[in-house]
Motif scaffolding. Sequence first.
Motif, PDB file in Angstrom:
ATOM      1  N   SER A 200     -43.887   2.130  11.759  1.00  0.00           N
ATOM      2  CA  SER A 200     -43.939   3.806  11.696  1.00  0.00           C
ATOM      3  C   SER A 200     -42.682   4.376  11.070  1.00  0.00           C
ATOM      4  N   GLY A 201     -41.666   3.481  10.820  1.00  0.00           N
ATOM      5  CA  GLY A 201     -40.422   3.934  10.188  1.00  0.00           C
ATOM      6  C   GLY A 201     -39.750   3.120   9.048  1.00  0.00           C
ATOM      7  N   LEU A 202     -39.084   3.713   8.194  1.00  0.00           N
ATOM      8  CA  LEU A 202     -38.212   2.894   7.480  1.00  0.00           C
ATOM      9  C   LEU A 202     -37.219   3.480   6.839  1.00  0.00           C
ATOM     10  N   ALA A 203     -35.984   2.754   6.789  1.00  0.00           N
ATOM     11  CA  ALA A 203     -34.658   3.332   6.196  1.00  0.00           C
ATOM     12  C   ALA A 203     -33.993   2.354   5.435  1.00  0.00           C
ATOM     13  N   ILE A 204     -33.698   2.468   4.062  1.00  0.00           N
ATOM     14  CA  ILE A 204     -33.150   1.620   3.236  1.00  0.00           C
ATOM     15  C   ILE A 204     -31.685   1.669   3.513  1.00  0.00           C
ATOM     16  N   SER A 205     -30.778   0.870   3.514  1.00  0.00           N
ATOM     17  CA  SER A 205     -29.408   1.136   3.982  1.00  0.00           C
ATOM     18  C   SER A 205     -28.809   1.241   2.227  1.00  0.00           C
ATOM     19  N   PRO A 206     -27.858   2.200   2.056  1.00  0.00           N
ATOM     20  CA  PRO A 206     -27.171   2.673   1.136  1.00  0.00           C
ATOM     21  C   PRO A 206     -26.040   1.733   0.931  1.00  0.00           C
ATOM     22  N   THR A 207     -25.571   0.955   1.688  1.00  0.00           N
ATOM     23  CA  THR A 207     -24.457  -0.031   1.548  1.00  0.00           C
ATOM     24  C   THR A 207     -24.659  -1.459   1.504  1.00  0.00           C
ATOM     25  N   GLN A 208     -25.617  -2.086   2.448  1.00  0.00           N
ATOM     26  CA  GLN A 208     -26.065  -3.242   2.735  1.00  0.00           C
ATOM     27  C   GLN A 208     -27.139  -3.969   1.806  1.00  0.00           C
TER      28      GLN A 208
ATOM     29  N   LEU B 145     -41.872   6.402   5.014  1.00  0.00           N
ATOM     30  CA  LEU B 145     -41.304   6.631   3.279  1.00  0.00           C
ATOM     31  C   LEU B 145     -39.812   6.587   3.412  1.00  0.00           C
ATOM     32  N   ALA B 146     -39.258   6.011   2.418  1.00  0.00           N
ATOM     33  CA  ALA B 146     -37.803   5.721   2.291  1.00  0.00           C
ATOM     34  C   ALA B 146     -37.406   5.833   0.682  1.00  0.00           C
ATOM     35  N   TRP B 147     -36.191   6.432   0.466  1.00  0.00           N
ATOM     36  CA  TRP B 147     -35.600   6.322  -0.864  1.00  0.00           C
ATOM     37  C   TRP B 147     -34.525   5.067  -1.157  1.00  0.00           C
ATOM     38  N   THR B 148     -34.658   4.604  -2.296  1.00  0.00           N
ATOM     39  CA  THR B 148     -33.464   4.020  -2.552  1.00  0.00           C
ATOM     40  C   THR B 148     -32.314   4.781  -2.841  1.00  0.00           C
ATOM     41  N   PRO B 149     -31.060   4.133  -2.672  1.00  0.00           N
ATOM     42  CA  PRO B 149     -29.758   4.873  -2.612  1.00  0.00           C
ATOM     43  C   PRO B 149     -29.766   5.798  -4.121  1.00  0.00           C
ATOM     44  N   ASP B 150     -30.080   5.090  -5.037  1.00  0.00           N
ATOM     45  CA  ASP B 150     -30.096   5.810  -6.708  1.00  0.00           C
ATOM     46  C   ASP B 150     -31.130   6.765  -7.009  1.00  0.00           C
ATOM     47  N   ARG B 151     -31.968   6.731  -5.900  1.00  0.00           N
ATOM     48  CA  ARG B 151     -33.382   7.857  -5.977  1.00  0.00           C
ATOM     49  C   ARG B 151     -34.318   7.497  -6.836  1.00  0.00           C
ATOM     50  N   ARG B 152     -34.045   6.288  -7.392  1.00  0.00           N
ATOM     51  CA  ARG B 152     -35.178   5.743  -8.662  1.00  0.00           C
ATOM     52  C   ARG B 152     -36.412   5.311  -7.985  1.00  0.00           C
ATOM     53  N   PHE B 153     -36.480   4.786  -6.915  1.00  0.00           N
ATOM     54  CA  PHE B 153     -37.656   4.223  -6.176  1.00  0.00           C
ATOM     55  C   PHE B 153     -37.862   5.078  -4.881  1.00  0.00           C
ATOM     56  N   THR B 154     -39.115   4.818  -4.460  1.00  0.00           N
ATOM     57  CA  THR B 154     -39.623   5.150  -3.066  1.00  0.00           C
ATOM     58  C   THR B 154     -40.225   3.906  -2.408  1.00  0.00           C
ATOM     59  N   LEU B 155     -40.202   3.736  -1.235  1.00  0.00           N
ATOM     60  CA  LEU B 155     -40.841   2.677  -0.562  1.00  0.00           C
ATOM     61  C   LEU B 155     -41.777   3.251   0.614  1.00  0.00           C
ATOM     62  N   ASP B 156     -43.050   2.823   0.571  1.00  0.00           N
ATOM     63  CA  ASP B 156     -43.648   3.112   1.638  1.00  0.00           C
ATOM     64  C   ASP B 156     -44.713   1.761   2.121  1.00  0.00           C
ATOM     65  N   ILE B 157     -45.071   1.665   3.339  1.00  0.00           N
ATOM     66  CA  ILE B 157     -45.603   0.453   3.838  1.00  0.00           C
ATOM     67  C   ILE B 157     -46.421   0.763   4.732  1.00  0.00           C
ATOM     68  N   PRO B 158     -48.048   0.598   4.656  1.00  0.00           N
ATOM     69  CA  PRO B 158     -49.002   0.938   5.532  1.00  0.00           C
ATOM     70  C   PRO B 158     -48.901  -0.027   6.710  1.00  0.00           C
ATOM     71  N   GLU B 159     -49.606   0.078   7.849  1.00  0.00           N
ATOM     72  CA  GLU B 159     -50.006  -0.341   8.896  1.00  0.00           C
ATOM     73  C   GLU B 159     -50.857  -1.673   8.531  1.00  0.00           C
ATOM     74  N   GLY B 160     -50.575  -2.586   9.297  1.00  0.00           N
ATOM     75  CA  GLY B 160     -51.343  -3.796   9.207  1.00  0.00           C
ATOM     76  C   GLY B 160     -50.639  -5.110   9.435  1.00  0.00           C
ATOM     77  N   ASN B 161     -51.362  -6.341   9.571  1.00  0.00           N
ATOM     78  CA  ASN B 161     -50.665  -7.464   9.367  1.00  0.00           C
ATOM     79  C   ASN B 161     -50.140  -7.927   8.132  1.00  0.00           C
ATOM     80  N   SER B 162     -48.917  -8.128   7.833  1.00  0.00           N
ATOM     81  CA  SER B 162     -48.340  -8.485   6.401  1.00  0.00           C
ATOM     82  C   SER B 162     -48.881  -7.504   5.379  1.00  0.00           C
TER      83      SER B 162
END
Length: 401
Positions: A64-72, A341-358
């Motif tokens: 239900s939530g994503l956050a891409i680390s800008p440093t790790q 929904l999450a942004w990569t630090p350089d704003r070139r990509f977004t990531l989203d992941i639906p619910e479900g197994n794998s």
Amino acid sequence: TIQYSTMIHHTKNEKCWLVLAIISTVMRSAFVSSEAMCPIIEDRYAHTRLKSHDPNGPDFREVSGLAISPTQTHNGKPIFFAISDGGGDARIGIFDSDNGKRLKTLRVDRGYFRNADWESLTIGSCGKSGEGDKCLYIMDAGDNQARQNNGNRGRGDYRILKIREPRWTDYNDNDYISKSRMSRMDFDYRHHSSPTNHADCEAMFVDHKGWGSGESKGDIYLATKWDKGNERSKNRLFRLPASAWSSGYDGAVRNYSVKSVGNYDYNRYQQNGGIHFMKTTWSSAEMSFDGTMIALGNLQKSYVFLRCPGTSVADAIANPHANAKPCVEWSHPATGQVETLAWTPDRRFTLDIPEGNSPKMGWTKLRFDRNRSSRVCPGQPAPTRPPTRRPTPAPTRNPTP
């Protein structure tokens, strides 16, 4: 010896000038590429699956939530944090963004912050506790009862947990995060600017810039969720200012009544046409790290609102008199119910992941081309200083075995 020393001196000068020329070119390129504009969609794909199994407890099956680390990073690729809603317990998963592998799981004390319905995760400035530091924010504010009863009835507690970003290499799998790194905000919707005393909310983001009048880095924004026809007219954008938090951690607890910001002239929204803040059911949100784009999502699509430097968050997404509307939209790359929904630090990509197994990890690749952009901000590019971070490596397009 003199000739050799002179040659070395000239060689060093030439190298210095060459290095300066290269740095200048790189800085100019970064400066131009960071100009605030609406992106165009270059690609969408969903090949790699999230390794959602967790031997420590419930699997991460309802992300239900994503956050891409800008440093790790892990193996040179960014890591991301993930949470599950009510069935996922008080746990944070740490994953490799390239192959979806679970690296570790960290636990939160249930007595301090249980998972009643964790619905959103974001990362950004710690605000009052350290503007330059990064914090994770977990929102426990899902309230289906409020949505089903027009906001007249609902849960009595809405909460946000603030955690200093954990360095994933400092922990063992299934470790607890100490309360000394946390503080909590208990909030409600009883401010007179709210149309109801109860609301469902699944979309939260942190302001990375604080450009608007009275805004600050670390302010939290909440977009409420209504989905029964004209009930969407109750959609509101609420602001939780960074100043409302405790200045420290150590398990501190504060209380606050969030205030709605923006303008909600529904007729004006309709006159402007197209999708707007009051016309859909928001289930995800995130701001790009440079502050120039705010993405809101529903179960089917993501919508990007351009935020020009100096513009308030409210004017960018929730003010029909400022013609706030998305400048680009796309369907989620992976099929299924998407609430992330999450942004990569350089704003070139977004990531989203639906619910479900794998589930498959949905990546959208963006490009910034002022000749093809639907909207380019006037004035100076943003950010005002060239970014120093390295570009985010492109996520893999190869199917995971």
